[in-house]
Design an enzyme around this catalytic site. Structure first.
Site, PDB file in Angstrom:
ATOM      1  N   ASP A  41     -16.115 -58.352   4.911  1.00 26.45           N
ATOM      2  CA  ASP A  41     -17.122 -58.191   5.954  1.00 26.45           C
ATOM      3  C   ASP A  41     -18.348 -59.034   5.619  1.00 26.45           C
ATOM      4  O   ASP A  41     -18.663 -59.230   4.432  1.00 26.45           O
ATOM      5  CB  ASP A  41     -17.527 -56.713   6.080  1.00 26.45           C
ATOM      6  CG  ASP A  41     -18.152 -56.391   7.425  1.00 26.45           C
ATOM      7  OD1 ASP A  41     -17.431 -55.860   8.299  1.00 26.45           O
ATOM      8  OD2 ASP A  41     -19.361 -56.668   7.609  1.00 26.45           O
ATOM      9  N   ASP A  67     -18.572 -64.532   5.119  1.00 28.38           N
ATOM     10  CA  ASP A  67     -18.634 -65.017   6.494  1.00 28.38           C
ATOM     11  C   ASP A  67     -17.290 -65.671   6.757  1.00 28.38           C
ATOM     12  O   ASP A  67     -16.992 -66.746   6.216  1.00 28.38           O
ATOM     13  CB  ASP A  67     -19.778 -66.022   6.632  1.00 28.38           C
ATOM     14  CG  ASP A  67     -19.869 -66.651   8.018  1.00 28.38           C
ATOM     15  OD1 ASP A  67     -18.909 -66.512   8.808  1.00 28.38           O
ATOM     16  OD2 ASP A  67     -20.893 -67.295   8.315  1.00 28.38           O
ATOM     17  N   VAL A  68     -16.448 -65.039   7.570  1.00 30.19           N
ATOM     18  CA  VAL A  68     -15.073 -65.519   7.729  1.00 30.19           C
ATOM     19  C   VAL A  68     -14.958 -66.740   8.633  1.00 30.19           C
ATOM     20  O   VAL A  68     -13.846 -67.209   8.897  1.00 30.19           O
ATOM     21  CB  VAL A  68     -14.134 -64.389   8.214  1.00 30.19           C
ATOM     22  CG1 VAL A  68     -13.954 -63.349   7.129  1.00 30.19           C
ATOM     23  CG2 VAL A  68     -14.633 -63.757   9.500  1.00 30.19           C
ATOM     24  N   TYR A 159     -16.863 -65.390  25.634  1.00 28.55           N
ATOM     25  CA  TYR A 159     -16.102 -64.325  24.976  1.00 28.55           C
ATOM     26  C   TYR A 159     -14.670 -64.277  25.508  1.00 28.55           C
ATOM     27  O   TYR A 159     -13.707 -64.194  24.735  1.00 28.55           O
ATOM     28  CB  TYR A 159     -16.801 -62.985  25.194  1.00 28.55           C
ATOM     29  CG  TYR A 159     -16.090 -61.806  24.579  1.00 28.55           C
ATOM     30  CD1 TYR A 159     -16.004 -61.663  23.207  1.00 28.55           C
ATOM     31  CD2 TYR A 159     -15.504 -60.820  25.382  1.00 28.55           C
ATOM     32  CE1 TYR A 159     -15.364 -60.586  22.624  1.00 28.55           C
ATOM     33  CE2 TYR A 159     -14.856 -59.729  24.815  1.00 28.55           C
ATOM     34  CZ  TYR A 159     -14.781 -59.618  23.442  1.00 28.55           C
ATOM     35  OH  TYR A 159     -14.133 -58.552  22.876  1.00 28.55           O
ATOM     36  N   LYS A 163     -10.998 -64.787  23.401  1.00 22.27           N
ATOM     37  CA  LYS A 163      -9.926 -63.803  23.339  1.00 22.27           C
ATOM     38  C   LYS A 163      -8.632 -64.323  23.943  1.00 22.27           C
ATOM     39  O   LYS A 163      -7.532 -63.936  23.526  1.00 22.27           O
ATOM     40  CB  LYS A 163     -10.378 -62.499  24.004  1.00 22.27           C
ATOM     41  CG  LYS A 163     -11.486 -61.791  23.220  1.00 22.27           C
ATOM     42  CD  LYS A 163     -11.105 -61.578  21.753  1.00 22.27           C
ATOM     43  CE  LYS A 163     -12.174 -60.923  20.924  1.00 22.27           C
ATOM     44  NZ  LYS A 163     -11.769 -60.748  19.522  1.00 22.27           N
ATOM     45  N   THR A 194     -17.900 -48.194  20.244  1.00 24.00           N
ATOM     46  CA  THR A 194     -18.443 -48.694  18.988  1.00 24.00           C
ATOM     47  C   THR A 194     -19.814 -49.289  19.295  1.00 24.00           C
ATOM     48  O   THR A 194     -20.173 -49.473  20.461  1.00 24.00           O
ATOM     49  CB  THR A 194     -17.550 -49.793  18.378  1.00 24.00           C
ATOM     50  OG1 THR A 194     -17.466 -50.879  19.319  1.00 24.00           O
ATOM     51  CG2 THR A 194     -16.151 -49.274  18.075  1.00 24.00           C
TER      52      THR A 194
END
Length: 258
Positions: A41, A67-68, A159, A163, A194
């Site tokens: 994370d 940081d992926v 966004y 996706k 969330t």
């Protein structure tokens, strides 16, 4: 097949974005099902604290800050997981975020940033983890997509595009590596309860989009709970889904069917 509580017994699971929301729910659930969990994370403190809680409850986990969207940090995180637990059996590409604003107001750097976090991260994490799975001759990869992969929303062009890419990334990986023992699927939630999901609803409403909880209830009955997404990911991760690959599993209570 393993009994409930053992569905990931002796497996190593890496979860990106694993310290909050659905990622946190998956980290807890995968550990409860016997996995040794590598929580990756951007918030290193949250990842390590969650790992501490999981260990206190009898599970096995480590927390790694990364940081992926950065290749060097991804390599370091995956190496830390391998050093702690051995090669990965499961990769849950969950890390992601969103931008809600009119398309013509989206700046180029914002577009690039969202593509890096939501799409490039899957490429980097999968590229780093796949050799470990190929060495074992098996592995399961799950990518967090969304109803937004197929159902567009005003103010979410960037966004929605990320996706859509996620959905096809999972399918293409599945096709390319099917005969080498690798499964890859996407889980596609509806609106979720969330911090990320509530922020999305508020920002859409600020744009004049009817994204109230009542409006969402009309589309999918109620808000999805993060644990429900985690359970879908668990199924795809487990041997119970041994003949499921290249799928886009909606977790949306018929949003995509109405």
């Amino acid at each position: 097949m393993h009994a409930p509580g053992q569905r990931l017994l002796n497996k190593v699971a890496i979860i990106s974005g694993g310290a909050g929301g659905c990622g946190e729910a998956a980290s807890r659930l995968f550990a409860a099902e016997g996995a040794r969990v590598v929580i990756v994370d951007r918030n290193a403190g949250a990842a390590m604290e969650l790992a501490r809680q999981i260990k206190a409850e009898g599970g096995e986990a480590i927390g790694v800050g990364a940081d992926v969207s950065r290749a060097d940090q991804v390599r370091s995180a995956v190496a830390a997981g391998e050093a702690a637990f051995g090669g990965a059996d499961v990769l849950f590409n969950h890390a992601g975020t969103l931008i809600v604003k009119p398309f013509l107001d989206v700046e180029e750097d914002e577009w690039d940033w969202l593509m890096a976090v939501n799409v490039k991260s899957m490429y980097l994490m999968t590229r780093a983890v796949l050799p470990q799975m190929l060495a074992k001759g098996k592995g399961s990869i799950i990518c967090t997509s969304s109803i937004s992969a197929e159902y567009a929303t005003p103010g979410e062009v960037a966004y929605n595009a990320t996706k859509g890419a996620c959905q096809m990334f999972a399918r293409a990986i599945a096709v390319e590596f099917r005969d080498r023992g690798i499964r890859c699927n996407a889980v596609a939630p509806g609106f979720i309860r969330t911090a990320h999901g509530i922020r999305e609803m508020k920002e859409l409403q600020a744009m004049g989009v009817d994204a109230s909880e009542a409006a969402i209830a009309a589309q999918q009955g109620r808000l999805c709970e993060p644990e429900e997404v985690a359970r879908a990911a668990l199924f795809l991760a487990s041997d119970e889904a041994s003949f499921v690959s290249g799928a886009h599993l909606f977790v949306d209570n018929c949003f995509s069917s109405v």
